[in-house]
Design a protein around this motif. Structure first.
Motif, PDB file in Angstrom:
ATOM      1  N   HIS A 248       2.548   4.685   8.772  1.00 24.47           N
ATOM      2  CA  HIS A 248       3.306   5.853   9.667  1.00 24.47           C
ATOM      3  C   HIS A 248       4.719   5.599   9.417  1.00 24.47           C
ATOM      4  CE1 HIS A 248       4.675   8.099  12.876  1.00 24.47           C
ATOM      5  NE2 HIS A 248       5.514   7.266  12.945  1.00 24.47           N
ATOM      6  N   LYS A 249       5.341   6.716   9.200  1.00 25.17           N
ATOM      7  CA  LYS A 249       6.804   7.048   8.694  1.00 25.17           C
ATOM      8  C   LYS A 249       7.287   7.948   9.599  1.00 25.17           C
ATOM      9  CE  LYS A 249       9.453   8.406   4.790  1.00 25.17           C
ATOM     10  NZ  LYS A 249       9.347   8.976   3.420  1.00 25.17           N
ATOM     11  N   PRO A 250       8.442   7.875  10.259  1.00 25.75           N
ATOM     12  CA  PRO A 250       9.072   8.759  10.950  1.00 25.75           C
ATOM     13  C   PRO A 250       9.170  10.045  10.420  1.00 25.75           C
ATOM     14  CG  PRO A 250      10.207   6.642  11.111  1.00 25.75           C
ATOM     15  CD  PRO A 250       9.163   6.506  10.077  1.00 25.75           C
ATOM     16  N   GLY A 251       8.711  11.100  11.168  1.00 29.51           N
ATOM     17  CA  GLY A 251       8.830  12.599  10.605  1.00 29.51           C
ATOM     18  C   GLY A 251       7.458  12.878   9.856  1.00 29.51           C
ATOM     19  N   CYS A 252       6.417  11.994   9.794  1.00 27.02           N
ATOM     20  CA  CYS A 252       5.123  12.390   9.000  1.00 27.02           C
ATOM     21  C   CYS A 252       4.186  11.835   9.855  1.00 27.02           C
ATOM     22  CB  CYS A 252       5.295  11.586   7.663  1.00 27.02           C
ATOM     23  SG  CYS A 252       6.494  12.034   6.321  1.00 27.02           S
ATOM     24  N   ASP A 253       3.065  12.501   9.834  1.00 27.51           N
ATOM     25  CA  ASP A 253       1.697  12.024  10.455  1.00 27.51           C
ATOM     26  C   ASP A 253       1.708  10.733  10.121  1.00 27.51           C
ATOM     27  OD1 ASP A 253       1.811  14.476  11.828  1.00 27.51           O
ATOM     28  OD2 ASP A 253       0.429  15.432  10.351  1.00 27.51           O
ATOM     29  N   THR A 254       0.731  10.039  10.914  1.00 27.56           N
ATOM     30  CA  THR A 254       0.053   8.675  10.650  1.00 27.56           C
ATOM     31  C   THR A 254      -1.014   8.838   9.666  1.00 27.56           C
ATOM     32  OG1 THR A 254       0.827   7.599  12.713  1.00 27.56           O
ATOM     33  CG2 THR A 254      -1.038   6.738  11.517  1.00 27.56           C
TER      34      THR A 254
ATOM     35  N   GLY B 150      11.599   1.314   7.561  1.00 26.27           N
ATOM     36  CA  GLY B 150      10.824   2.250   8.583  1.00 26.27           C
ATOM     37  C   GLY B 150       9.512   2.736   8.595  1.00 26.27           C
ATOM     38  N   VAL B 151       8.675   2.188   7.441  1.00 27.89           N
ATOM     39  CA  VAL B 151       7.237   2.480   7.467  1.00 27.89           C
ATOM     40  C   VAL B 151       6.518   1.573   8.193  1.00 27.89           C
ATOM     41  CG1 VAL B 151       5.446   2.565   5.581  1.00 27.89           C
ATOM     42  CG2 VAL B 151       7.579   3.958   5.279  1.00 27.89           C
ATOM     43  N   TYR B 152       5.556   1.774   8.894  1.00 33.30           N
ATOM     44  CA  TYR B 152       4.697   0.959   9.603  1.00 33.30           C
ATOM     45  C   TYR B 152       3.410   0.921   8.683  1.00 33.30           C
ATOM     46  CZ  TYR B 152       0.964  -0.628  12.587  1.00 33.30           C
ATOM     47  OH  TYR B 152      -0.188  -1.312  13.056  1.00 33.30           O
ATOM     48  N   CYS B 153       2.970  -0.326   8.241  1.00 33.68           N
ATOM     49  CA  CYS B 153       1.922  -0.545   7.512  1.00 33.68           C
ATOM     50  C   CYS B 153       0.817  -1.669   8.157  1.00 33.68           C
ATOM     51  CB  CYS B 153       2.057  -0.989   6.104  1.00 33.68           C
ATOM     52  SG  CYS B 153       0.567  -1.163   5.124  1.00 33.68           S
ATOM     53  N   LYS B 154      -0.190  -1.556   8.330  1.00 30.34           N
ATOM     54  CA  LYS B 154      -1.338  -2.462   8.745  1.00 30.34           C
ATOM     55  C   LYS B 154      -2.598  -2.136   7.956  1.00 30.34           C
ATOM     56  CE  LYS B 154      -3.326  -4.907  12.654  1.00 30.34           C
ATOM     57  NZ  LYS B 154      -3.388  -4.839  13.896  1.00 30.34           N
TER      58      LYS B 154
ATOM     59  N   ALA C  55       0.792  -1.340   0.010  1.00 28.04           N
ATOM     60  CA  ALA C  55       0.034   0.154   0.040  1.00 28.04           C
ATOM     61  C   ALA C  55       0.890   1.061  -0.016  1.00 28.04           C
ATOM     62  CB  ALA C  55      -0.822   0.181   1.169  1.00 28.04           C
ATOM     63  N   GLY C  56       0.403   2.361  -0.465  1.00 25.44           N
ATOM     64  CA  GLY C  56       0.941   3.534  -0.400  1.00 25.44           C
ATOM     65  C   GLY C  56       0.167   4.921  -0.685  1.00 25.44           C
ATOM     66  N   VAL C  57       0.742   5.883   0.066  1.00 21.40           N
ATOM     67  CA  VAL C  57       0.156   7.441  -0.070  1.00 21.40           C
ATOM     68  C   VAL C  57       1.235   8.162  -0.187  1.00 21.40           C
ATOM     69  CG1 VAL C  57      -0.800   9.110   1.337  1.00 21.40           C
ATOM     70  CG2 VAL C  57      -1.772   6.787   1.499  1.00 21.40           C
ATOM     71  N   GLU C  58       0.982   9.160  -1.152  1.00 20.25           N
ATOM     72  CA  GLU C  58       1.879  10.021  -1.462  1.00 20.25           C
ATOM     73  C   GLU C  58       0.997  11.648  -1.118  1.00 20.25           C
ATOM     74  OE1 GLU C  58       4.234  10.577  -4.668  1.00 20.25           O
ATOM     75  OE2 GLU C  58       4.472   8.367  -4.887  1.00 20.25           O
ATOM     76  N   ASP C  59       1.789  12.536  -0.679  1.00 18.06           N
ATOM     77  CA  ASP C  59       1.116  13.756  -0.403  1.00 18.06           C
ATOM     78  C   ASP C  59       2.212  14.955  -0.513  1.00 18.06           C
ATOM     79  OD1 ASP C  59       0.001  16.071   0.658  1.00 18.06           O
ATOM     80  OD2 ASP C  59      -0.876  15.193   2.365  1.00 18.06           O
TER      81      ASP C  59
ATOM     82  N   CYS D 235       5.403  13.952   2.554  1.00 15.40           N
ATOM     83  CA  CYS D 235       5.394  12.559   2.950  1.00 15.40           C
ATOM     84  C   CYS D 235       5.097  11.639   1.844  1.00 15.40           C
ATOM     85  CB  CYS D 235       4.544  12.499   4.258  1.00 15.40           C
ATOM     86  SG  CYS D 235       5.449  13.587   5.517  1.00 15.40           S
ATOM     87  N   ARG D 236       5.964  10.686   1.648  1.00 17.66           N
ATOM     88  CA  ARG D 236       5.655   9.373   0.835  1.00 17.66           C
ATOM     89  C   ARG D 236       5.682   8.186   1.802  1.00 17.66           C
ATOM     90  NH1 ARG D 236       9.047  10.959  -4.449  1.00 17.66           N
ATOM     91  NH2 ARG D 236       7.656  12.934  -4.722  1.00 17.66           N
ATOM     92  N   TYR D 237       4.465   7.522   1.766  1.00 17.97           N
ATOM     93  CA  TYR D 237       4.537   6.323   2.570  1.00 17.97           C
ATOM     94  C   TYR D 237       4.303   5.004   1.579  1.00 17.97           C
ATOM     95  CZ  TYR D 237       2.350   9.720   5.960  1.00 17.97           C
ATOM     96  OH  TYR D 237       2.422  10.831   6.727  1.00 17.97           O
ATOM     97  N   TYR D 238       5.306   4.216   1.495  1.00 16.40           N
ATOM     98  CA  TYR D 238       5.091   2.976   0.688  1.00 16.40           C
ATOM     99  C   TYR D 238       5.489   1.667   1.807  1.00 16.40           C
ATOM    100  CZ  TYR D 238       5.853   6.304  -3.128  1.00 16.40           C
ATOM    101  OH  TYR D 238       5.672   7.111  -3.982  1.00 16.40           O
TER     102      TYR D 238
END
Length: 178
Positions: free
Chosen positions: A160-166, A132-136, A115-119, A124-127
């Protein structure tokens, strides 16, 4: 009395704003229905707010691809929305291989389902596969009909990624003709 007038006007304004909010539809009611007809819909709640594709950067703002012959069934679902002058873009998506039938598939750190979200606004880019990225979460295929060319499903995940909001994606649904 004149000294209290600004206070009374402020209270009146605040009560009117809260009344408007009570009459607004709930965020989940602002999403497209969870259909299984190939309706071409995508929506979810992003941190509790209704999120649907919007805008155009020259490419479709919502895409689904499925190849049943590659890696035991490869799926990719992605959507984006543009805000303001188009510089602020958010993208939500997930992908997987080994999708051959209806059922529920869980996102795992080193798994096949990602899963992923980019903003762009927050950079913040969550992959889910990144260190270091938490995904559930999960996605569920509710209809996979190759003869009719329709794939539909639901999804939800937390990143969740360090330095970015959940980021919490809930009440997700998609329905597309292949």
């Amino acid at each position: 009395m004149l000294r209290k007038l600004p206070l009374y006007l402020s209270l009146l304004l605040l009560t009117q704003c809260s009344k408007c909010r009570r009459d607004d539809p709930a965020p989940v009611d602002q999403l497209p229905p969870a259909t299984q007809t190939g309706a071409g819909t995508f929506g979810c709640l992003l941190n509790g707010q209704a999120w649907t594709p919007r805008g155009n950067d020259g490419f479709a703002n919502y895409s689904v691809s499925y190849d049943p012959t590659y890696h035991l069934g490869t799926l990719s679902v992605a959507a984006y929305r543009l805000s303001g002058n188009g510089a602020d873009q958010q993208t939500i998506g997930f992908s997987s291989d080994s999708v051959r039938a209806t059922g529920t598939y869980f996102f795992k750190k080193a798994g096949r389902h990602q899963a992923g979200v980019e903003d762009r606004a927050t950079t913040c880019r969550y992959y889910s596969q990144d260190a270091g990225v938490y995904c559930k979460g999960y996605f569920a295929i509710t209809r996979l009909d190759l003869s009719a060319g329709i794939i539909s499903g639901t999804f939800a995940f937390t990143l969740h990624k360090p330095g970015c909001d959940t980021v919490r994606v809930t009440n997700g649904r998609f329905d597309r003709k292949l």
